[in-house]
Design a protein around this motif. Structure first.
Motif, PDB file in Angstrom:
ATOM      1  N   SER A 170      34.127  31.313  36.944  1.00  0.00           N
ATOM      2  CA  SER A 170      34.957  30.133  36.699  1.00  0.00           C
ATOM      3  C   SER A 170      36.166  30.509  35.835  1.00  0.00           C
ATOM      4  CB  SER A 170      34.129  29.052  35.992  1.00  0.00           C
ATOM      5  OG  SER A 170      33.491  29.606  34.878  1.00  0.00           O
ATOM      6  N   PRO A 171      37.271  29.771  35.980  1.00  0.00           N
ATOM      7  CA  PRO A 171      38.493  30.114  35.239  1.00  0.00           C
ATOM      8  C   PRO A 171      38.386  29.761  33.761  1.00  0.00           C
ATOM      9  CG  PRO A 171      38.833  28.139  36.525  1.00  0.00           C
ATOM     10  CD  PRO A 171      37.464  28.627  36.851  1.00  0.00           C
ATOM     11  N   GLU A 172      37.921  30.685  32.950  1.00  0.00           N
ATOM     12  CA  GLU A 172      37.805  30.452  31.508  1.00  0.00           C
ATOM     13  C   GLU A 172      37.766  31.797  30.788  1.00  0.00           C
ATOM     14  OE1 GLU A 172      34.146  28.250  31.768  1.00  0.00           O
ATOM     15  OE2 GLU A 172      32.995  29.994  31.176  1.00  0.00           O
ATOM     16  N   THR A 173      38.003  31.753  29.466  1.00  0.00           N
ATOM     17  CA  THR A 173      37.945  32.993  28.691  1.00  0.00           C
ATOM     18  C   THR A 173      36.492  33.243  28.277  1.00  0.00           C
ATOM     19  OG1 THR A 173      38.190  31.891  26.573  1.00  0.00           O
ATOM     20  CG2 THR A 173      40.208  32.479  27.730  1.00  0.00           C
ATOM     21  N   ARG A 174      36.264  34.384  27.632  1.00  0.00           N
ATOM     22  CA  ARG A 174      34.917  34.622  27.107  1.00  0.00           C
ATOM     23  C   ARG A 174      34.679  33.677  25.924  1.00  0.00           C
ATOM     24  NH1 ARG A 174      35.085  37.400  22.253  1.00  0.00           N
ATOM     25  NH2 ARG A 174      37.055  38.453  21.836  1.00  0.00           N
ATOM     26  N   VAL A 175      33.431  33.542  25.525  1.00  0.00           N
ATOM     27  CA  VAL A 175      33.099  32.676  24.395  1.00  0.00           C
ATOM     28  C   VAL A 175      33.584  33.337  23.103  1.00  0.00           C
ATOM     29  CG1 VAL A 175      31.214  31.606  23.120  1.00  0.00           C
ATOM     30  CG2 VAL A 175      31.114  31.745  25.607  1.00  0.00           C
ATOM     31  N   PHE A 176      34.195  32.551  22.227  1.00  0.00           N
ATOM     32  CA  PHE A 176      34.704  33.086  20.962  1.00  0.00           C
ATOM     33  C   PHE A 176      33.542  33.558  20.094  1.00  0.00           C
ATOM     34  CE2 PHE A 176      38.335  29.744  21.067  1.00  0.00           C
ATOM     35  CZ  PHE A 176      38.889  30.386  22.151  1.00  0.00           C
ATOM     36  N   GLY A 177      33.852  34.465  19.164  1.00  0.00           N
ATOM     37  CA  GLY A 177      32.860  34.862  18.160  1.00  0.00           C
ATOM     38  C   GLY A 177      32.549  33.709  17.217  1.00  0.00           C
ATOM     39  N   ALA A 178      31.592  33.931  16.331  1.00  0.00           N
ATOM     40  CA  ALA A 178      31.133  32.848  15.453  1.00  0.00           C
ATOM     41  C   ALA A 178      32.273  32.255  14.630  1.00  0.00           C
ATOM     42  CB  ALA A 178      30.046  33.373  14.520  1.00  0.00           C
ATOM     43  N   GLY A 179      33.259  33.081  14.282  1.00  0.00           N
ATOM     44  CA  GLY A 179      34.371  32.584  13.476  1.00  0.00           C
ATOM     45  C   GLY A 179      35.283  31.650  14.247  1.00  0.00           C
ATOM     46  N   GLY A 180      35.198  31.667  15.560  1.00  0.00           N
ATOM     47  CA  GLY A 180      36.055  30.803  16.375  1.00  0.00           C
ATOM     48  C   GLY A 180      35.373  29.509  16.747  1.00  0.00           C
ATOM     49  N   GLN A 181      34.271  29.190  16.052  1.00  0.00           N
ATOM     50  CA  GLN A 181      33.536  27.974  16.383  1.00  0.00           C
ATOM     51  C   GLN A 181      33.481  27.060  15.163  1.00  0.00           C
ATOM     52  OE1 GLN A 181      29.764  29.049  18.102  1.00  0.00           O
ATOM     53  NE2 GLN A 181      30.710  30.504  19.510  1.00  0.00           N
ATOM     54  N   LEU A 182      33.881  25.811  15.367  1.00  0.00           N
ATOM     55  CA  LEU A 182      33.936  24.878  14.235  1.00  0.00           C
ATOM     56  C   LEU A 182      32.578  24.270  13.957  1.00  0.00           C
ATOM     57  CD1 LEU A 182      37.255  22.931  14.847  1.00  0.00           C
ATOM     58  CD2 LEU A 182      36.796  24.775  13.249  1.00  0.00           C
ATOM     59  N   PRO A 183      32.284  23.997  12.674  1.00  0.00           N
ATOM     60  CA  PRO A 183      31.010  23.349  12.352  1.00  0.00           C
ATOM     61  C   PRO A 183      30.965  21.925  12.899  1.00  0.00           C
ATOM     62  CG  PRO A 183      32.346  23.677  10.382  1.00  0.00           C
ATOM     63  CD  PRO A 183      33.077  24.325  11.501  1.00  0.00           C
ATOM     64  N   SER A 184      29.784  21.516  13.290  1.00  0.00           N
ATOM     65  CA  SER A 184      29.598  20.174  13.825  1.00  0.00           C
ATOM     66  C   SER A 184      29.614  19.155  12.686  1.00  0.00           C
ATOM     67  CB  SER A 184      28.273  20.130  14.571  1.00  0.00           C
ATOM     68  OG  SER A 184      27.628  18.912  14.344  1.00  0.00           O
ATOM     69  N   LEU A 185      29.862  17.915  13.039  1.00  0.00           N
ATOM     70  CA  LEU A 185      29.866  16.859  12.023  1.00  0.00           C
ATOM     71  C   LEU A 185      28.573  16.056  12.077  1.00  0.00           C
ATOM     72  CD1 LEU A 185      33.437  15.281  11.795  1.00  0.00           C
ATOM     73  CD2 LEU A 185      32.311  16.853  10.246  1.00  0.00           C
ATOM     74  N   GLY A 186      27.506  16.698  12.561  1.00  0.00           N
ATOM     75  CA  GLY A 186      26.236  15.998  12.667  1.00  0.00           C
ATOM     76  C   GLY A 186      25.795  15.385  11.351  1.00  0.00           C
ATOM     77  N   TRP A 187      26.060  16.103  10.229  1.00  0.00           N
ATOM     78  CA  TRP A 187      25.643  15.602   8.909  1.00  0.00           C
ATOM     79  C   TRP A 187      26.296  14.259   8.587  1.00  0.00           C
ATOM     80  CZ3 TRP A 187      29.931  15.049   5.820  1.00  0.00           C
ATOM     81  CH2 TRP A 187      31.044  15.820   6.174  1.00  0.00           C
ATOM     82  N   LEU A 188      27.524  14.071   9.106  1.00  0.00           N
ATOM     83  CA  LEU A 188      28.228  12.828   8.820  1.00  0.00           C
ATOM     84  C   LEU A 188      27.503  11.645   9.476  1.00  0.00           C
ATOM     85  CD1 LEU A 188      30.958  12.086   7.386  1.00  0.00           C
ATOM     86  CD2 LEU A 188      31.910  11.898   9.677  1.00  0.00           C
ATOM     87  N   LEU A 189      27.071  11.869  10.714  1.00  0.00           N
ATOM     88  CA  LEU A 189      26.355  10.806  11.410  1.00  0.00           C
ATOM     89  C   LEU A 189      24.943  10.662  10.859  1.00  0.00           C
ATOM     90  CD1 LEU A 189      27.481  11.046  15.123  1.00  0.00           C
ATOM     91  CD2 LEU A 189      28.396   9.687  13.259  1.00  0.00           C
ATOM     92  N   ASN A 190      24.343  11.797  10.455  1.00  0.00           N
ATOM     93  CA  ASN A 190      23.017  11.711   9.833  1.00  0.00           C
ATOM     94  C   ASN A 190      23.067  10.827   8.600  1.00  0.00           C
ATOM     95  OD1 ASN A 190      21.726  13.280  11.670  1.00  0.00           O
ATOM     96  ND2 ASN A 190      22.049  15.192  10.559  1.00  0.00           N
TER      97      ASN A 190
END
Lengths: 380, 323
Positions: free
Chosen positions: A175-195
């Motif tokens: 599929s037309p996409e790049t490889r998955v970014f390393g851990a540094g390229g991933q933003l933390p989720s805001l799950g805690w805010l909804l929790n």
């Protein structure tokens, strides 16, 4: 049109009138739902339930809203200068390139809190540069920015297909996409805010860029209403002649405004790319640039209105996806219709109900107090 | 001889691909010459294509499909007129709205009525506008040079293609040789003068918008019932915007509009032809470049490298009668 009209009170101008326009738009959308043989009321209930009934529904709603806050601000900033930036879609697309370069290049080695600011800057710059040529053409050659930004949307789409498919795509992925970014390229989720408010977001991709969107909205408010530049932008939008007479450089203001607008659109790319997919997928913008037009018109180009309108459209996106399970005749394309109707009634036909409303308020104010000052002339 | 036939086939597909552009471009010309900017060409074409596909499916008649396409497209045009002429709304905003409403409605109704993922069922040849073989095409086929040109290039298109190209001289005549055309051009340049002469500006502009709707409907019907066999989701695929680009490229003139549409149609045909092929010296031309070329050329034009495009003076401005 010769009778005098009372000036509408602010709450009617900024609250009641948009509400009427919105109700009419949804009423017509309801007719379309009827036309395909479903109940509009049932559809609305399903939609609200799908958007706010569960934790992941809320997560998705706010995730979509994040995109629309950015693109809505993009359109609104240009509106304040009297420019209509249809190019949010293309600017966001190119903004994604900025995010991808930072994410691919630094995501493997640096932590996210260093990568993220760099990605914000890169996406903003990429989007701003994509708006630069239309801005220059408008300021220097008088070519309508609408036409040029439309053209640039298509050019951006072509460029992105070429770059992603020919250059960035790894050999082992179909599929037309790049490889998955390393851990540094991933933003933390805001799950805690909804929790914190007792909701479980599960796999919904709401992430840190939602807060960045809110910050951007605040900064746009500061820029437009609390700075000299913002004053100049509004002057240009209100009366280019007056601005020129006051010694404001048209070239400078148009270019700066369009670049800010493009930068805001570019930052939209942070949310789907760094926040959710962690890679650059083709079509990640998915029409958000155009939704921004509806959001800006509905929010009357004010950041508070835009955040509210963006959440409403986030709800439509998320709820619309849920409806499709129960009502197979209604797909997410229903949102496109609603979007169009909102643009029509809140944008092109925004003045349709104004004279009536003005007449009603005029009648009310006459009854209350005969000495109320009346703006003569009427109409717009 | 082989390369001669190849080139002829390339020109042949150029004509077929530029016909819908030309129809939409002339549609935009009527509207914009009257001072009503129309971003909504795309949406009107799409709605027209859907109407043509749906009605041709139900009644098995391409002619009825064409009428339905025109009716739907004119209806959308009237919405645009209502917003931008009667209520003096922003013409660009209104056009954008029409594009979205058309894009969404066609898919939703298509899915609800035909259950094929937003497309209409494939049409049999009896419900389409088929290729017309001009008289003598078969007989002349073996005559060198002229024969193949006549057979491949000029003969063998659907009636709507011939209509599109005949509309070019017709539009020129209407615009420059009739009273309506004079008034149309005047209302786009200086509506106050037209008003002073006792002619209704709104009514004139409404007629322009209706002309625009008719031609967009024909363009849509061409896509769904002549070029294709049925409506497909988002089948205009930006053709309305390319037509808009062609209109600017032609500086809002009918004959030049034809050249611009032929050029953009040729780029499209060439792009399809060159897909995956390598050229000597240049190597493989990315298909994306060919797709983007009409837009890039228009930008270059707007940047002032190929003359200057000056739109009708009163374009985009609602007329407010003095009071």
């Amino acid at each position: 049109m010769s009778q005098p009209f009372a000036k509408l009170p602010a709450w009617a101008d900024y609250g009641l009138l948009p509400l009427i326009n919105l109700i009419v738009a949804f009423f017509v959308a309801g007719l379309v739902v009827l036309l395909v043989g479903e109940s509009p009321i049932e559809a609305a209930v399903l939609m609200v339930k799908g958007a706010f009934g569960t934790g992941d529904g809320v997560g998705y709603t706010l995730y979509y809203a994040t995109n629309f806050i950015f693109t809505g601000l993009c359109v609104a900033v240009a509106f304040h200068c009297g420019l209509f930036n249809i190019g949010g879609e293309g600017q966001a697309y190119i903004g994604g390139l900025g995010v991808a370069f930072v994410g691919l290049g630094l995501g493997d080695t640096l932590p996210w809190w260093i990568v993220f600011p760099l990605a914000i800057v890169a996406s903003g710059i990429a989007g701003a540069l994509w708006a630069l040529i239309p801005a220059w053409l408008q300021a220097r050659r008088g070519s309508h920015v609408v036409i040029t930004t439309i053209m640039f949307n298509f050019i951006a789409a072509s460029i992105m297909v070429y770059i992603v498919v020919q250059i960035l795509k790894p050999m082992n992925i179909q599929s037309p996409e790049t490889r998955v970014f390393g851990a540094g390229g991933q933003l933390p989720s805001l799950g805690w805010l909804l929790n914190a408010v007792g909701l479980n977001m599960r796999s919904a991709p709401l992430n840190l860029s939602f807060l960045i969107a809110l910050v951007a909205a605040f900064l746009v408010w500061v820029l437009i209403w609390r700075t000299k530049l913002g004053y100049e932008i509004r002057t240009m939008g209100f009366s280019p002649k007056a601005a020129r007479y006051a010694g404001i450089s048209e070239l400078r203001i148009i270019i700066i405004t369009m670049m800010i607008s493009g930068a805001l659109a570019g930052m939209m790319a942070l949310n789907p790319i760094m926040g959710a997919q962690h890679r650059l997928q083709l079509d990640f913008v998915a029409g958000a640039g155009f939704v921004g037009i509806a959001v800006a018109l509905m929010g009357r180009s004010h950041p508070v209105g835009i955040v509210l309108a963006a959440i409403l459209f986030g709800m439509l996106y998320q709820g619309g996806a849920e409806i499709a399970f129960d009502m197979p005749n209604i797909s997410r394309d229903m949102i496109v219709i609603i979007q169009g109707l909102v643009i029509l009634f809140a944008g092109a036909l925004e003045h349709m109900f104004r004279p009536t409303l003005q007449r009603i308020f005029h009648g009310l104010s006459l009854k209350k107090d005969q000495t109320v000052p009346v703006i003569a002339g009427g109409g717009q | 001889m082989d390369s001669f036939i190849t080139i002829l086939q390339l020109f042949d597909s150029t004509i077929r691909l530029s016909a819908p552009l030309l129809l939409a471009c002339l549609a935009g010309l009527y509207s914009e010459r009257a001072g009503i900017f129309d971003i909504g060409l795309e949406g009107k074409m799409l709605a027209g294509a859907f109407a043509a596909g749906a009605v041709a499916t139900w009644y098995g008649s391409a002619g009825l499909g064409l009428l339905a396409a025109i009716a739907v497209s004119v209806a959308f045009g009237l919405v645009h007129g209502f917003a931008s002429i009667t209520h003096r709304g922003n013409q660009i905003v209104s056009g954008v709205a029409i594009n979205f409403i058309a894009a969404g409605t066609t898919v939703i109704l298509g899915q609800a009525w035909f259950h094929q993922g937003g497309r209409t069922p494939s049409l049999p040849n009896t419900a389409r506008f088929n290729a017309i073989n001009l008289p003598g095409a078969e007989a002349l086929r073996d005559v060198p040079i002229i024969g193949p040109i006549y057979f491949e290039l000029i003969s063998g298109h659907s009636i709507l293609v011939y209509l599109a190209f005949l509309l070019v001289p017709f539009t020129w005549w209407v615009l420059y040789r009739t009273r309506f055309g004079l008034r149309l051009r005047a209302v786009g340049e200086n509506p106050a003068a037209v008003d002073t002469a006792g002619i209704s500006v709104p009514w004139l502009r409404y007629r322009a918008v209706i002309c625009c709707g008719i031609l967009c409907g024909v363009a849509g019907a061409y896509l769904a019932t002549a070029q294709g066999a049925g409506f497909v989701k988002d089948m205009t695929a930006g053709k309305g915007y390319i037509a808009l680009a062609a209109l600017i490229f032609a500086k809002w003139r009918p004959v030049q509009a034809m050249y611009a549409c032929l050029l953009f149609g040729f780029l499209d045909a060439l792009g399809i032809r060159l897909q995956g092929q390598t050229l000597p010296l240049i190597g493989e031309v990315p298909v994306q470049l060919m797709q983007a070329l009409p837009y890039i050329l228009t930008i270059v034009l707007l940047a002032g490298f190929i003359g200057k495009a000056i739109p009708p003076k009163a374009g985009g401005v609602a007329y407010v009668k003095e009071r």
